[in-house]
Scaffold this motif. Sequence first.
Motif, mmCIF file in Angstrom:
data_model
loop_
_atom_site.group_PDB
_atom_site.id
_atom_site.type_symbol
_atom_site.label_atom_id
_atom_site.label_comp_id
_atom_site.label_asym_id
_atom_site.label_seq_id
_atom_site.Cartn_x
_atom_site.Cartn_y
_atom_site.Cartn_z
ATOM 1 N N ARG A 165 -0.612 -1.510 7.335
ATOM 2 C CA ARG A 165 0.123 -0.786 6.313
ATOM 3 C C ARG A 165 1.628 -0.977 6.459
ATOM 4 N NH1 ARG A 165 -1.068 5.207 6.376
ATOM 5 N NH2 ARG A 165 -2.212 4.534 8.209
ATOM 6 N N ARG A 166 2.066 -0.957 7.721
ATOM 7 C CA ARG A 166 3.500 -1.134 7.939
ATOM 8 C C ARG A 166 3.948 -2.502 7.457
ATOM 9 N NH1 ARG A 166 5.645 0.887 13.594
ATOM 10 N NH2 ARG A 166 5.060 -1.225 14.077
ATOM 11 N N ARG A 167 3.124 -3.526 7.810
ATOM 12 C CA ARG A 167 3.484 -4.868 7.371
ATOM 13 C C ARG A 167 3.416 -4.963 5.854
ATOM 14 N NH1 ARG A 167 0.770 -6.955 11.489
ATOM 15 N NH2 ARG A 167 -1.019 -7.378 10.158
ATOM 16 N N TRP A 168 2.449 -4.240 5.292
ATOM 17 C CA TRP A 168 2.279 -4.240 3.842
ATOM 18 C C TRP A 168 3.545 -3.771 3.139
ATOM 19 C CZ3 TRP A 168 0.009 -5.880 -0.282
ATOM 20 C CH2 TRP A 168 -0.027 -5.129 -1.456
ATOM 21 N N LYS A 182 8.008 -5.345 -0.372
ATOM 22 C CA LYS A 182 9.444 -5.496 -0.648
ATOM 23 C C LYS A 182 9.773 -6.960 -0.912
ATOM 24 C CE LYS A 182 12.015 -2.231 -1.161
ATOM 25 N NZ LYS A 182 11.499 -0.963 -0.625
ATOM 26 N N MET A 183 9.254 -7.792 0.010
ATOM 27 C CA MET A 183 9.556 -9.205 -0.052
ATOM 28 C C MET A 183 9.046 -9.791 -1.370
ATOM 29 S SD MET A 183 8.727 -11.573 3.171
ATOM 30 C CE MET A 183 7.341 -12.523 2.553
ATOM 31 N N TYR A 203 0.104 -11.771 5.813
ATOM 32 C CA TYR A 203 0.233 -11.778 4.366
ATOM 33 C C TYR A 203 0.478 -13.153 3.774
ATOM 34 C CZ TYR A 203 -0.805 -7.015 4.574
ATOM 35 O OH TYR A 203 -1.476 -5.858 4.803
ATOM 36 N N MET A 204 0.767 -14.107 4.641
ATOM 37 C CA MET A 204 0.838 -15.463 4.138
ATOM 38 C C MET A 204 -0.524 -15.874 3.584
ATOM 39 S SD MET A 204 3.855 -16.171 4.363
ATOM 40 C CE MET A 204 3.951 -17.914 3.968
ATOM 41 N N MET A 205 -1.573 -15.259 4.156
ATOM 42 C CA MET A 205 -2.920 -15.562 3.669
ATOM 43 C C MET A 205 -3.083 -15.105 2.225
ATOM 44 S SD MET A 205 -5.146 -14.341 6.905
ATOM 45 C CE MET A 205 -4.997 -15.171 8.480
ATOM 46 N N VAL A 206 -2.479 -13.994 1.920
ATOM 47 C CA VAL A 206 -2.572 -13.468 0.567
ATOM 48 C C VAL A 206 -1.889 -14.437 -0.393
ATOM 49 C CG1 VAL A 206 -1.912 -11.572 -0.943
ATOM 50 C CG2 VAL A 206 -2.660 -11.102 1.398
ATOM 51 N N LEU A 207 -0.718 -14.897 0.012
ATOM 52 C CA LEU A 207 0.005 -15.843 -0.838
ATOM 53 C C LEU A 207 -0.786 -17.126 -0.998
ATOM 54 C CD1 LEU A 207 3.692 -15.407 0.353
ATOM 55 C CD2 LEU A 207 2.490 -14.348 -1.562
ATOM 56 N N ASP A 212 4.273 -10.457 -9.217
ATOM 57 C CA ASP A 212 3.766 -9.319 -9.974
ATOM 58 C C ASP A 212 2.814 -8.521 -9.092
ATOM 59 O OD1 ASP A 212 2.603 -7.577 -11.671
ATOM 60 O OD2 ASP A 212 2.086 -9.066 -13.212
ATOM 61 N N MET A 213 3.237 -7.340 -8.673
ATOM 62 C CA MET A 213 2.434 -6.591 -7.706
ATOM 63 C C MET A 213 1.142 -6.041 -8.308
ATOM 64 S SD MET A 213 3.718 -7.208 -4.915
ATOM 65 C CE MET A 213 2.831 -6.162 -3.779
ATOM 66 N N ARG A 214 0.977 -6.171 -9.611
ATOM 67 C CA ARG A 214 -0.310 -5.756 -10.184
ATOM 68 C C ARG A 214 -1.410 -6.740 -9.794
ATOM 69 N NH1 ARG A 214 1.508 -5.392 -16.282
ATOM 70 N NH2 ARG A 214 2.502 -7.292 -15.550
ATOM 71 N N ARG A 215 -0.996 -7.870 -9.247
ATOM 72 C CA ARG A 215 -1.965 -8.878 -8.825
ATOM 73 C C ARG A 215 -2.571 -8.552 -7.466
ATOM 74 N NH1 ARG A 215 -3.181 -12.515 -12.901
ATOM 75 N NH2 ARG A 215 -1.341 -12.731 -14.203
ATOM 76 N N ILE A 216 -1.913 -7.712 -6.722
ATOM 77 C CA ILE A 216 -2.339 -7.470 -5.338
ATOM 78 C C ILE A 216 -2.642 -5.982 -5.172
ATOM 79 C CG2 ILE A 216 -1.743 -7.770 -2.913
ATOM 80 C CD1 ILE A 216 0.387 -9.785 -3.814
ATOM 81 N N THR A 217 -3.843 -5.687 -4.753
ATOM 82 C CA THR A 217 -4.237 -4.283 -4.612
ATOM 83 C C THR A 217 -4.570 -3.988 -3.159
ATOM 84 O OG1 THR A 217 -5.193 -4.390 -6.799
ATOM 85 C CG2 THR A 217 -5.830 -2.510 -5.431
ATOM 86 N N PHE A 218 -3.965 -2.953 -2.644
ATOM 87 C CA PHE A 218 -4.203 -2.539 -1.275
ATOM 88 C C PHE A 218 -5.005 -1.247 -1.357
ATOM 89 C CE2 PHE A 218 -3.093 -1.124 2.989
ATOM 90 C CZ PHE A 218 -2.953 -2.312 3.683
#
Lengths: 287, 145, 663, 189
Positions: free
Chosen positions: B83-86, B91-92, B49-53, B99-105
Amino acid sequence: MRIGYYPGCSLLGSSREFDESTRAVLKALDVELVEVADWNCCGASSAHILNHELSIALPARILALAEQAGLTEILAPCAACSNRLLSAQQELEKHPEMLAGIEKAIEMPYKGTVKIVNILEVLDRLKDLIAAKTVEPFAKKVASYYGCLLVRPPRVVNFDRPEDPQSMDRMLRAVGATPVEWPFKTECCGAAFSVTRTDIVAKLSGKLVQDAVKRGADAIVVACPMCHSNLDLRRAEINEYLQQEYAIPAMFITQVVGLALGLDPKALGLHRHMVPVEFAETAGVQS
Amino acid sequence: MDEKFEPKITAFVCNWCTYAGADLTGTSRIKYQSNVRVLRVPCTGRIDYMMVLKALHKGADGVIVSGCHPNDCHYTSGNYHARRRWMVFKKMMEVMGVDMRRITFSWVSAAEGARWAQLVNEVTDQVRALGPYAEFRQIIGAGIE
Amino acid sequence: MSRIGVFTCHCGENIGATVDCVKVAEMCKDIPGVVHSVEYKYMCSDPGQRQMQEAIKEHQLDGVVVAACSPRMHEPTFRRAAGDAGINPYMCEMANLREHCSWVHEKGDATTQKAADLIRVLVEKVKHNEPLHPIKVPVTRTAMVIGGGVGGIQVALDIANGGHKVVLVEKSPSIGGHMSQLSETFPTLDCSQCILTPRMVEAAQHPNITLMTYSEVEKVDGFIGNFKVTVRKKARKLDEKLCTGCGLCIQKCPNKKISDEFNEGLGTRTAIYVPFPQAVPNKPVIDLQNCTYYKTGKCKVCEKMCPTNAIRFDQEDELVTLDIGAIVLATGFKLMKTDAFPEYGYGKHKDIIDGMQFERLASASGPTSGVMKRPSDGKEPETVVFIACSGSRDRAKGVPYCSKICCMYTAKHAMLYKHKVHSGKAYVFYMDIRAAGKDYDEFVRRAIEEDEVKYIRGRVSKIYEEDGKLIVMGADTLMGGEPVVIKADMVVLATAVQSNDRSEELAQTLHVSYDSYGFFAEAHPKLRPVETNTAGIFLAGACQAPRDIPETVAQASGAAAKVVGLFSNDELTREPIVAVVNRQAAPVYSTCVGCFLCQGACPYQAIEQEEIKARSGEVIMTLARINPGLCQGCGTCVATCRTKAIDLQGFSNEQIYAELMTL
Amino acid sequence: MSSGSHHDHHEDTLAWRVQQATGVKLAHCYQCGKCAAGCPVADQMDMPPCQVFRMLQYGLPQYDKRVLGCEGIWLCLACETCSTRCPQEVEIPKIMDFIRGEALRLNLAHPRSKDILAFHRAFLDSIEYTGRLYEVGLVADYKVRSRHFLKDVMLAPKMYIKGKLGLLPHLIKNRRGMKHLFKQTIGKG
Ligand SMILES: Cc1cc2nc3c(=O)[nH]c(=O)nc-3n(C[C@H](O)[C@H](O)[C@H](O)COP(=O)(O)OP(=O)(O)OC[C@H]3O[C@@H](n4cnc5c(N)ncnc54)[C@H](O)[C@@H]3O)c2cc1C
Ligand SMILES: Cc1cc2nc3c(=O)[nH]c(=O)nc-3n(C[C@H](O)[C@H](O)[C@H](O)COP(=O)(O)OP(=O)(O)OC[C@H]3O[C@@H](n4cnc5c(N)ncnc54)[C@H](O)[C@@H]3O)c2cc1C
Ligand code: SF4
Ligand code: SF4
Ligand code: SF4
Ligand code: SF4
Ligand code: SF4
Ligand code: SF4
Ligand code: SF4
Ligand code: SF4
């Protein structure tokens, strides 16, 4: 040993002999019973039929009283009472959101810390002592009858196995009796309809009496006042329904143990039965 | 909000389900908005998920992470780990104030061509409405070099 | 410094109509590292490929990006072409201008810009690509089949007939499995022994098959093509080579009252025994638990009787290690026992039996020679009740799944009973009839219509014994739940099919997955039903889920085909998309800290522990190591590792971050 | 999802109310009939337990009404034989309790439920006023309510002789508390 005691209503009235024999036997075994002060009726089979909250509040009051008396464990000899107490305790554990309303109704705090035990559990703890003190083995063939409420529903009572239970049989063997192999140990006697539908009671209890005799039992042994009423008080209806005069007595397990310990039959309330506790000489006597 | 703002969307997709699903969108000629840039990985399990950031940091205004549906993972359980890491990641991010609206799983299977178009359009519209994600680049950007 | 070539394809009008390919090619020239950028009508055509190959040579390119269709379509084509031109094939990447751009967007600047962006991403990736080489692993062309039921026998024969060696490992003294116990088989009612025994003999005599009966797998190391399997050969206490199978020892063994497993406890056997007369191999074994000699130190009658002096009381178990290329699991199932049913008396009534016991009663070679006699008193039962779904579809006390075979064998049992006792009454309590095979429903209808078996839709609540009869308390839900009481002489419970004993343990030994009921898990329920998710290990028969014989045999042949396919290669070639744990010089060795979080995340058990030892032999640290034979390249471990000690070739952190930097 | 279903829209059917109140899912019942097979009174019921659930499963008013008006629900002894053996873990007596309550609330209870109700009401009255069951009072009260004046008259003297019938009620001390308890529970509805 010291243990809390909740006799319940039947043990004051129609099943006085269960109370008498329980007290007598436990006294003989040096167990001190501490009666829950100012106890009320548990609601039996009526409360839950009409109101769920009431069916929890009534037992909760009893348990809260026991807590106040500093008791950690109470004996409820009546299977119906102990079943109701356990149900209420578990319901409150599962639904803590109900607690506030219940505490308000009973006007006492409720913690749910009291352990509820039935008479077979208590006797089982004392079985070595009982065996050692047995002076007159009860050398009869017996049908051990557990009824519904001691073993069902298993998720609530969590006692013995739900079909063909063994604890009473073990105790009976320990005092010299021979339990017969019979399939109706936990069939329903019709308890809830003792007053209202005696026709159903006659039929269901009749099946029990008939089969116990057929399988050679000299006595039916019970651990629940409701079962006892149906098998003893209602014997006239049963016999009429079956068109037979069945004379096999129905006895409480505490009475059987009491006799084996050599206690006075009168102290055990044997004279209070409708069906006299008498055994034909020829009845299968063996040990 | 700036009428001309065109958001940048980065999509991390697994090779077996969503990438193939997006291919199907193409072969079915279903149109969608062109803001998305797809990065192919073998499995969502590969996505750190560092890639996402990093993507948000480098200018993406929205991110899509999409792989096989639960139980359909080509690698049997990679997407389960993803999914587990997600959950942990989410949370983090919430704690950090992202803003979690920026990231869609999401899940898009190899057969869901239309679903891919719909997903891209929905995310693009939502992110467009939210505007550029400049705050993120200011607040956190420096921290994750 | 990189020298990258970019080749943009028009795909006729497919890309060219919406993307300005000429402009894209121009734009790409400005990307740092790109030394050559052209566009062409059809890149995948021969002239297109040739153009790329020539450019590679002419401009000394060390990497190429082909901007065309989906890599899922033509990546192999262009990689091959690049390889032929002399660069490493993995230095070629594709940008998907067609499926992900031209086909899904309108014509315009934004689309052309997107096309250029997509190429830029892959140029950055190629810059960070490393030359990779396909992984080659040798293949040992010997298969091991674990479990010698009808499934295992079929696998072994098919592989052996394909020309490869097979080791068939069976834990009991004979092969044959459950099918050898059956009387007749649905839906044709042919005699089970008659069709199975010839196959058992064929397996024993096949030059390519080695039977290891009375043996169990203890340890499995290695990976596809290269397993090392350790098998424990349990001591039969006799020299198999000397024993002729004459049976004298069995006749004279004084210990005759041992409950007989093959007859499901309905008969007896001796302490030295063969499980059944047609056993393969037909060599006895001594049952240590029951042999008088092993209990008291006295007897040895068998040794005295044996004409060939084959008995070996001092024989010990033997451990054998074998090189194996592929493994097929075929360990079958077991049945739930009748004592699992409280309301049916916890197994105390002798005349309540399970399906397999009924098979033995009905079998001509069984304890009653096929004459219907109930176990308690040997009387012919006049009324028999069959109860389907006993323990199956029972989430409270049994298993929630359907056992699949019992509807059919219950119909068969009722039929066989009616054929043997013409005046008898047969009742079946059922919930649904699941007879979805070829000729299956017709078979059930025949039981109902021709053999007059009475089917009652309802479960049985209780069975008790009265006056020598079993009182069966059921209900008929087709009559609104009306209680139905039947006085039976014998009751047959179609008890649930369960995974075999210790199957979880075996699965762990082999690193294959299993479901919550202990059945081995297939790699994909529809598309890879005979593979496990561990490469080189396959499944056949009822060890995967309840199965009847036709399905078991079909799956067995499928598994065998997979093994033969695997063995048709000298070497296995695998994509080099695998993970690696970094290694550095002492004293660091690796950034791996040995937490082994990766090990739990890997779906393929590809991650091992490796000990780094000092010259003195002392272990300095334990690091993760990835077995490239097992790794499938999912990359889950890479994302899991907190110290970034693992990377995935072909999708490395460096590559992906490089791609991200272009956004 | 804990409810095991992804449908969150529900009509106000009896089944839905049963589920809300008892937490038992009616869709779990797969109509095996095992409850009826072991029920000691199924042969007397106009509608054995499995059929009660079948009708509820429809969620149609005409069947809900039939369930609420049937006699079977009043014959259930709460013996728990069915729930102990039900392969789908349906807590049948709990549902019966709730349906009886609904039948009373909606005034649909079967006429023959009156006796049974009379008994339970008399029972609870006894507890409400004395804290414990006062058997003589109960029997008398029940007879008045049910109008079965003669039934059991013969039994009473025998019980008296055997010392089993106390003619005076056992009163607990905190009778005010009992009244309060009733008011807070059953009195609320
Ligand atoms: C009562 C009954 C009646 C049936 N009737 C029919 C019928 O009429 N028609 C039909 O098509 N099907 C019928 N079946 C189903 C049939 O028995 C199965 O489909 C078939 O036996 C499955 O074969 P298998 O080889 O997978 O397993 P199995 O027959 O169970 O064989 C497995 C073998 O593996 C061995 N094994 C187990 N564990 C290990 C280990 N760890 N190491 C080494 N060896 C091991 C076992 O000893 C056994 O020999 C019936 C089943 C039952 C229960
Ligand atoms: C409504 C429905 C829903 C289903 N849902 C599922 C499901 O959810 N899950 C599931 O597992 N299964 C499902 N199935 C079953 C599934 O479709 C079949 O199992 C599967 O398609 C069978 O594959 P096949 O290759 O044997 O046959 P087919 O799919 O029928 O393919 C046969 C092919 O052979 C070609 N062909 C025919 N004759 C000739 C000839 N003479 N020469 C050359 N070619 C020929 C045909 O054109 C066809 O392409 C469903 C079936 C139906 C009807
Ligand atoms: S007597 Fe000897 S040769 Fe004959 S079966 Fe026994 S062990 Fe084998
Ligand atoms: S030694 Fe054992 S196996 Fe041999 S005859 Fe004696 S009891 Fe039988
Ligand atoms: S196959 Fe038939 S009997 Fe067996 S579990 Fe399934 S439905 Fe029940
Ligand atoms: S035909 Fe189809 S729907 Fe009918 S029983 Fe068979 S599988 Fe089920
Ligand atoms: S997760 Fe990383 S650090 Fe931990 S063992 Fe695996 S490779 Fe080593
Ligand atoms: S890449 Fe996937 S398969 Fe390979 S070792 Fe890592 S987790 Fe296992
Ligand atoms: S036993 Fe349970 S599942 Fe079966 S019909 Fe009764 S309630 Fe339904
Ligand atoms: S609880 Fe009621 S429905 Fe269930 S078996 Fe007992 S009487 Fe019948």
